[in-house]
Design an enzyme around this catalytic site. Structure first.
Site, PDB file in Angstrom:
ATOM      1  N   THR A 110       0.828  -1.216   0.000  1.00 60.65           N
ATOM      2  CA  THR A 110       0.000   0.000   0.000  1.00 60.65           C
ATOM      3  C   THR A 110       0.862   1.266   0.000  1.00 60.65           C
ATOM      4  OG1 THR A 110      -1.378  -1.300   1.506  1.00 60.65           O
ATOM      5  CG2 THR A 110      -2.024   0.999   1.139  1.00 60.65           C
ATOM      6  N   TRP A 133       3.887   1.703  -0.894  1.00 61.68           N
ATOM      7  CA  TRP A 133       4.640   1.811  -2.154  1.00 61.68           C
ATOM      8  C   TRP A 133       3.729   2.292  -3.293  1.00 61.68           C
ATOM      9  CZ3 TRP A 133       6.784  -2.985  -5.193  1.00 61.68           C
ATOM     10  CH2 TRP A 133       7.731  -2.557  -6.122  1.00 61.68           C
ATOM     11  N   HIS A 141      -8.459  -0.087   2.099  1.00 63.00           N
ATOM     12  CA  HIS A 141      -8.269  -1.536   2.208  1.00 63.00           C
ATOM     13  C   HIS A 141      -9.613  -2.260   2.030  1.00 63.00           C
ATOM     14  CE1 HIS A 141      -4.124  -1.492   3.356  1.00 63.00           C
ATOM     15  NE2 HIS A 141      -4.275  -1.020   4.570  1.00 63.00           N
ATOM     16  N   ARG A 168      -0.180  -9.336  -2.596  1.00 63.76           N
ATOM     17  CA  ARG A 168       1.172  -9.866  -2.331  1.00 63.76           C
ATOM     18  C   ARG A 168       1.061 -11.293  -1.837  1.00 63.76           C
ATOM     19  NH1 ARG A 168       4.918  -7.175   2.485  1.00 63.76           N
ATOM     20  NH2 ARG A 168       6.912  -7.928   1.702  1.00 63.76           N
ATOM     21  N   LYS A 228      11.307  -4.469   5.813  1.00 65.35           N
ATOM     22  CA  LYS A 228      12.393  -5.019   4.987  1.00 65.35           C
ATOM     23  C   LYS A 228      12.171  -4.744   3.504  1.00 65.35           C
ATOM     24  CE  LYS A 228      14.146  -8.861   7.720  1.00 65.35           C
ATOM     25  NZ  LYS A 228      14.269 -10.325   7.757  1.00 65.35           N
ATOM     26  N   GLY A 229      10.905  -4.793   3.087  1.00 63.45           N
ATOM     27  CA  GLY A 229      10.605  -4.546   1.674  1.00 63.45           C
ATOM     28  C   GLY A 229      11.191  -5.599   0.752  1.00 63.45           C
TER      29      GLY A 229
HETATM   30  P1  PAP Z   1      -0.270  -0.960   5.155  1.00 63.15           P
HETATM   31  O1  PAP Z   1      -1.252  -1.956   4.643  1.00 63.15           O
HETATM   32  O2  PAP Z   1      -0.248  -0.856   6.650  1.00 63.15           O
HETATM   33  O3  PAP Z   1      -0.384   0.374   4.505  1.00 63.15           O
HETATM   34  P2  PAP Z   1       1.789  -1.794   3.351  1.00 63.15           P
HETATM   35  O4  PAP Z   1       2.473  -0.572   2.884  1.00 63.15           O
HETATM   36  O5  PAP Z   1       0.743  -2.386   2.457  1.00 63.15           O
HETATM   37  O6  PAP Z   1       1.167  -1.529   4.791  1.00 63.15           O
HETATM   38  O7  PAP Z   1       2.816  -2.942   3.636  1.00 63.15           O
HETATM   39  C1  PAP Z   1       4.024  -2.718   4.293  1.00 63.15           C
HETATM   40  C2  PAP Z   1       5.033  -3.570   3.581  1.00 63.15           C
HETATM   41  O8  PAP Z   1       5.451  -2.903   2.374  1.00 63.15           O
HETATM   42  C3  PAP Z   1       6.268  -3.759   4.406  1.00 63.15           C
HETATM   43  O9  PAP Z   1       6.739  -5.049   4.045  1.00 63.15           O
HETATM   44  P3  PAP Z   1       7.684  -5.948   5.017  1.00 63.15           P
HETATM   45  O10 PAP Z   1       7.061  -5.929   6.360  1.00 63.15           O
HETATM   46  O11 PAP Z   1       7.696  -7.304   4.412  1.00 63.15           O
HETATM   47  O12 PAP Z   1       9.018  -5.313   4.971  1.00 63.15           O
HETATM   48  C4  PAP Z   1       7.166  -2.659   3.898  1.00 63.15           C
HETATM   49  O13 PAP Z   1       8.525  -2.866   4.151  1.00 63.15           O
HETATM   50  C5  PAP Z   1       6.856  -2.705   2.422  1.00 63.15           C
HETATM   51  N1  PAP Z   1       7.174  -1.429   1.759  1.00 63.15           N
HETATM   52  C6  PAP Z   1       6.977  -0.180   2.235  1.00 63.15           C
HETATM   53  N2  PAP Z   1       7.402   0.730   1.349  1.00 63.15           N
HETATM   54  C7  PAP Z   1       7.906   0.048   0.295  1.00 63.15           C
HETATM   55  C8  PAP Z   1       8.515   0.443  -0.929  1.00 63.15           C
HETATM   56  N3  PAP Z   1       8.712   1.729  -1.225  1.00 63.15           N
HETATM   57  N4  PAP Z   1       8.901  -0.536  -1.780  1.00 63.15           N
HETATM   58  C9  PAP Z   1       8.714  -1.836  -1.491  1.00 63.15           C
HETATM   59  N5  PAP Z   1       8.159  -2.274  -0.337  1.00 63.15           N
HETATM   60  C10 PAP Z   1       7.751  -1.342   0.551  1.00 63.15           C
END
Ligand code: PAP
Length: 345
Positions: free
Chosen positions: A83, A85, A139, A161, A298-299
């Protein structure tokens, strides 16, 4: 002006029909409750999906009162599926003629603050749209989107995802937000709930299928994206996104490297190192403060391997296989490749 509208209403007060709010709260109080996650709020079951009551209230208000404009673009996702991203990317794409890489609001504001979310603020503001910005995030499951969104030609961008990674991301996020006085839930117990469909905006499979099926029926209405595909070739998908949203890049922009600049601006590496995303705060459920850095963990694709046992992965894969792959989708999320197909090749 009808009875549900009023003028001069201060921001941050319920401005949508107070009677509707009372009625909706009454309905919510009768819904089944799940408190296994032991979080700030329990989950309640509305229209087949589990959601926090305070967000359900906004969703129900939105369903009834939100009026979509033809140019609106809805940015939809199950939680923890990219989201942040996709909000950054869509925002950077549609505002690129107003800002360059050094003036973008994304440098100073977290993406969740740049793109308003229906399920968080509808009912608190007379109009949740940011002036000049067609983007609204949610969402909400497909069937719970405002009727005017379903029945109009406004567009929807959806990202999902691998549920194994989305679960791990959700588990860590909730653990960080949990008030200290609440005892933590174990990974195993949370996993059981997730597999039973009892997680925020779950069951995840129904969330995904609602948008997936409509994307097949109405491809001009929904652009259906997967986090993993976007990680593999972000440039390709940024172009695809911009075309779908009606903001295609000109040849000149492509030559000037505008696409690449957007990819870099919105990349995990860049965004997670911005001051606002390292040290800033947001207001979450029931006004609990959330550190922006919790949205940037972590992304990575496949981090589930560091947390789930092979048995847990297999259990979730079975659900993916039965609920999603059987509908022709999500096969690439399966850990175990289909042996028969491989042998035939
Ligand atoms: P939300 O539903 O609370 O808004 P959301 O942004 O959908 O959260 O998901 C967060 C995940 O996106 C995190 O994944 P992880 O826990 O596996 O690390 C976060 O790191 C990842 N994320 C956030 N920003 C980016 C980005 N710019 N590029 C890729 N992944 C990202």
């Amino acid at each position: 002006m009808n009875q549900c509208q009023s003028s001069n209403v201060p921001i941050d007060q319920e401005v949508v029909c107070p009677e509707a709010v009372d009625r909706i709260r009454g309905i919510i109080s009768t819904l089944p409750i799940e408190n296994g996650w032991r979080f700030i709020e329990p989950l309640c079951l509305y229209q087949g999906f589990w959601c926090h009551p305070s967000l359900t209230e906004r969703i129900m208000l939105g369903e009834e009162f939100f009026k979509a404009e033809p140019n609106d673009i809805f940015v939809c996702s199950p939680p923890k599926s990219g989201t942040t991203w996709i909000k950054a990317l869509t925002f950077a794409i549609v505002t690129r003629t107003c800002f360059d890489g050094s003036t973008s609001p994304l440098l100073l504001k977290m993406p969740h603050e740049c793109v308003p979310a229906l399920h968080r603020i509808f009912g608190k503001k007379p109009d949740i749209r940011e002036p000049g910005l067609p983007l609204i995030a949610t969402h909400s499951p497909y069937a719970s989107l405002p009727k005017s969104v379903l029945n109009s030609d406004c567009k929807i961008v959806y990202i999902c995802r691998d549920p194994k990674d989305a679960f791990i991301s959700l588990f860590h996020f909730k653990a960080k937000l949990r008030p200290q006085e609440i005892e933590p839930i174990s990974l195993e117990a949370a996993f059981d709930l997730y597999c039973e469909g009892k997680s925020d905006f779950g069951p995840f499979w129904d969330h995904i299928l609602g948008y997936w099926r409509t994307s097949l029926e109405r491809p001009g209405k929904i652009l259906f994206l997967k986090y993993e595909d976007m990680m593999k070739d972000t440039t390709f998908y940024v172009k695809k996104l911009s075309e779908f949203m009606g903001y295609p890049f000109s040849l000149e922009e492509e030559k000037e490297g505008v696409v690449q600049k957007i990819v870099e601006l919105c990349s995990f590496e860049f965004m997670s190192n911005l001051e606002v995303n390292k040290n800033g705060m947001l207001f979450g459920i029931r006004n609990h403060q959330v550190r922006n850095k919790n949205f940037f963990r972590k992304g990575k694709v496949g981090d589930w391997r560091n947390h789930l046992t092979p048995e847990m992965a297999e259990r979730l894969d079975k659900i993916i296989e039965q609920k999603l792959a059987a509908s022709g989708f999500g096969r690439d999320w399966l850990n175990v490749k289909p042996v028969l197909e491989e042998q035939q090749v």
